[in-house]
Design a protein around this motif. Structure first.
Motif, PDB file in Angstrom:
ATOM      1  N   GLY A  84      -3.046   7.721  -5.227  1.00 49.32           N
ATOM      2  CA  GLY A  84      -3.718   6.182  -4.732  1.00 49.32           C
ATOM      3  C   GLY A  84      -4.780   7.123  -4.218  1.00 49.32           C
ATOM      4  O   GLY A  84      -5.830   8.585  -4.740  1.00 49.32           O
ATOM      5  N   ILE A  85      -5.582   6.486  -2.780  1.00 48.86           N
ATOM      6  CA  ILE A  85      -7.059   7.326  -2.304  1.00 48.86           C
ATOM      7  C   ILE A  85      -7.198   8.954  -1.249  1.00 48.86           C
ATOM      8  O   ILE A  85      -7.454   8.714  -1.872  1.00 48.86           O
ATOM      9  CB  ILE A  85      -7.025   6.300  -1.058  1.00 48.86           C
ATOM     10  CG1 ILE A  85      -6.489   6.108   0.203  1.00 48.86           C
ATOM     11  CG2 ILE A  85      -7.106   4.674  -1.928  1.00 48.86           C
ATOM     12  CD1 ILE A  85      -6.658   5.734   0.885  1.00 48.86           C
ATOM     13  N   TRP A 137       0.917  -1.177  -0.442  1.00 49.41           N
ATOM     14  CA  TRP A 137      -0.053  -0.408   0.186  1.00 49.41           C
ATOM     15  C   TRP A 137       0.975   1.334   0.264  1.00 49.41           C
ATOM     16  O   TRP A 137       0.143   2.460  -0.293  1.00 49.41           O
ATOM     17  CB  TRP A 137      -1.181   0.258   1.099  1.00 49.41           C
ATOM     18  CG  TRP A 137      -2.271  -1.131   1.465  1.00 49.41           C
ATOM     19  CD1 TRP A 137      -2.645  -1.782   0.424  1.00 49.41           C
ATOM     20  CD2 TRP A 137      -3.521  -1.648   1.993  1.00 49.41           C
ATOM     21  NE1 TRP A 137      -3.201  -2.853   0.298  1.00 49.41           N
ATOM     22  CE2 TRP A 137      -3.721  -2.387   1.773  1.00 49.41           C
ATOM     23  CE3 TRP A 137      -2.735  -1.216   3.609  1.00 49.41           C
ATOM     24  CZ2 TRP A 137      -3.864  -3.581   3.093  1.00 49.41           C
ATOM     25  CZ3 TRP A 137      -4.111  -1.552   4.513  1.00 49.41           C
ATOM     26  CH2 TRP A 137      -4.546  -3.033   4.608  1.00 49.41           C
ATOM     27  N   MET A 176      -2.263   1.764  -2.575  1.00 52.27           N
ATOM     28  CA  MET A 176      -3.136   1.868  -2.707  1.00 52.27           C
ATOM     29  C   MET A 176      -2.991   3.827  -2.276  1.00 52.27           C
ATOM     30  O   MET A 176      -3.911   4.611  -2.503  1.00 52.27           O
ATOM     31  CB  MET A 176      -5.383   1.432  -2.551  1.00 52.27           C
ATOM     32  CG  MET A 176      -4.131   1.619  -1.112  1.00 52.27           C
ATOM     33  SD  MET A 176      -6.359   0.482  -0.303  1.00 52.27           S
ATOM     34  CE  MET A 176      -5.876   0.429   1.385  1.00 52.27           C
ATOM     35  N   MET A 177      -2.054   3.273  -1.382  1.00 47.39           N
ATOM     36  CA  MET A 177      -1.189   4.615  -0.480  1.00 47.39           C
ATOM     37  C   MET A 177      -0.741   6.085  -0.537  1.00 47.39           C
ATOM     38  O   MET A 177       0.443   6.219  -0.160  1.00 47.39           O
ATOM     39  CB  MET A 177      -1.331   4.824   0.782  1.00 47.39           C
ATOM     40  CG  MET A 177      -2.568   3.821   1.460  1.00 47.39           C
ATOM     41  SD  MET A 177      -2.785   3.303   3.509  1.00 47.39           S
ATOM     42  CE  MET A 177      -3.707   2.728   4.065  1.00 47.39           C
ATOM     43  N   GLY A 208       0.123  10.900  -1.856  1.00 48.27           N
ATOM     44  CA  GLY A 208      -0.030   9.761  -0.419  1.00 48.27           C
ATOM     45  C   GLY A 208       0.890  10.146   0.448  1.00 48.27           C
ATOM     46  O   GLY A 208       1.860  11.348   0.764  1.00 48.27           O
TER      47      GLY A 208
END
Length: 393
Positions: free
Chosen positions: A154-155, A143, A149-150, A160
């Protein structure tokens, strides 16, 4: 391939392994009773061996495989499939990058050892540590460090989470797992016995300090000014935290202990870890000075007020230190608040759930805690059939 980068990361890999074997083993071993010191050595050594094999088999591909979901790396690089001596990861041979990251996968579950020493079943240690590394640690690595995703894009948006060498990836995950295990295990029958060999503790802490140069400086993955700065701020934070811990002890208790001094060292090292690639010496001085006092107060909170027997204060020193350092990246304007706090929260929830689930599952097949007679007589002679000290020979 860059020869200078490669040479430095070869050295850094050796330094990070040196942190576990023998640094962490001696640091933890000196803090327990004489009848349990070999069990601590055994747990650290066996974890190092098992994590190495599991990282080769599945851990590396979960963490750094080319998976596109953002959740894990897939199984394309199982047993280093397709990786040769000529394969590159940036300017490094990929097999060297694999080895460097393997030493992180070794020390992270080894840190948890400090929470359950003197009362845990050896089969549980190995089974839990192996599954936890694969199912908790490796996905978090993906991640944050593996393009998951981080990471940037990403999110949390374009920028990030910033975690240079493992404040979240290593210290938050290990610290929370340690706290949860300590709660499930319950306290030792005898919590008042002092460390049997403070000399071991000092030697182990000194080895950890030296090894941490590879941990943080190596995370630059290059032989350049960034690596030099990471190494320098690591040292400054460790020195400041050592002194602030000892000073705070002197104020509170009238004496500064050697075990306290070197525990402050570890608090300063854990706290600077996530920030070591983003701050300078002055910021490191601030982080270390605060960490020595903050982590000491958390030791008192967990041990004396919450009555949780996290035996060697893994959560209060490593967990809190890593979380604190991660937050300080945002304080100093080197990371986004939403990303830093959001990643801490998400990884914290994930680690908690996976750790509890694994304790339940592994505990159903093997004994979590040894019986009272084994705990009383010590794990060395009862579980491993050996004594650390034979005074008759």
């Amino acid at each position: 391939m860059n020869g200078a980068d490669t040479a430095w990361i070869i050295v850094a890999t050796a330094l990070v392994l040196f942190m576990t074997l023998p640094g962490l083993a001696l640091f933890y071993g000196g803090l327990v009773r004489a009848r349990n010191v070999l069990s601590v050595f055994m747990q650290c050594y066996a974890i190092a061996c098992l994590m190495s094999i599991l990282w080769l088999a599945f851990g590396y591909t979960i963490a750094f495989g080319p998976g596109e979901s953002g959740l894990w790396g897939g199984l394309d690089k199982i047993f280093l499939a397709g990786v040769t001596a000529e394969s590159l990861s940036g300017t490094l041979p990929e097999v060297l990058f694999f080895a460097f990251q393997m030493t992180f996968a070794i020390i992270t579950p080894a840190l948890i050892v400090g929470a359950y020493v003197e009362r845990v079943g050896f089969a549980f240690v190995l089974t839990f540590s192996g599954l936890w590394m694969l199912l908790c640690y490796a996905p978090v690595v993906h991640w944050i460090w593996g393009g998951g995703m981080m990471s940037d894009g990403g999110i949390f948006g374009e920028i990030g989470v910033k975690d240079f060498a493992g404040g979240i990836v290593v210290h938050e995950t290990a610290g929370l797992a340690a706290l949860i295990l300590a709660i499930f295990l319950g306290p030792r029958k005898n919590r008042t016995t002092p460390p049997h060999n403070p000399g071991y503790v000092v030697i182990g802490a000194a080895m950890l300090w030296v090894g941490w140069f590879g941990f943080n400086g190596g995370s630059q993955l290059a032989a350049d000014g960034g690596a030099a700065m990471a190494l320098t701020v690591t040292h400054i934070s460790a020195a400041a935290a050592s002194l602030s811990w000892a000073f705070w002890e002197k104020i509170k208790y009238g004496k500064a202990s050697v075990v306290g001094l070197v525990t402050g060292t570890i608090a300063g090292l854990a706290s600077i870890t996530p920030a070591s690639g983003f701050v300078g010496p002055i910021e490191a001085l601030i982080i270390g000075t605060i960490a020595g006092i903050l982590c000491q107060e958390l030791v008192n909170l967990v041990r004396n007020k919450l009555k949780i027997d996290d035996t060697l204060d893994v959560f209060a020193v490593h967990g809190v230190g890593g979380i604190f350092g991660t937050v300080m990246i945002a304080v100093f304007g080197q990371g986004a608040w939403m990303a830093q706090l959001g990643a801490l929260a998400l990884v914290g929830v994930f680690t908690t759930l996976v750790t509890i689930l694994l304790i339940k599952i592994v505990g159903a097949f093997t004994s979590l805690r040894v019986d009272l007679e084994t705990e009383t007589n010590g794990l060395d002679i009862t579980v491993h059939g050996e004594r650390a000290y034979d005074m008759t020979s």
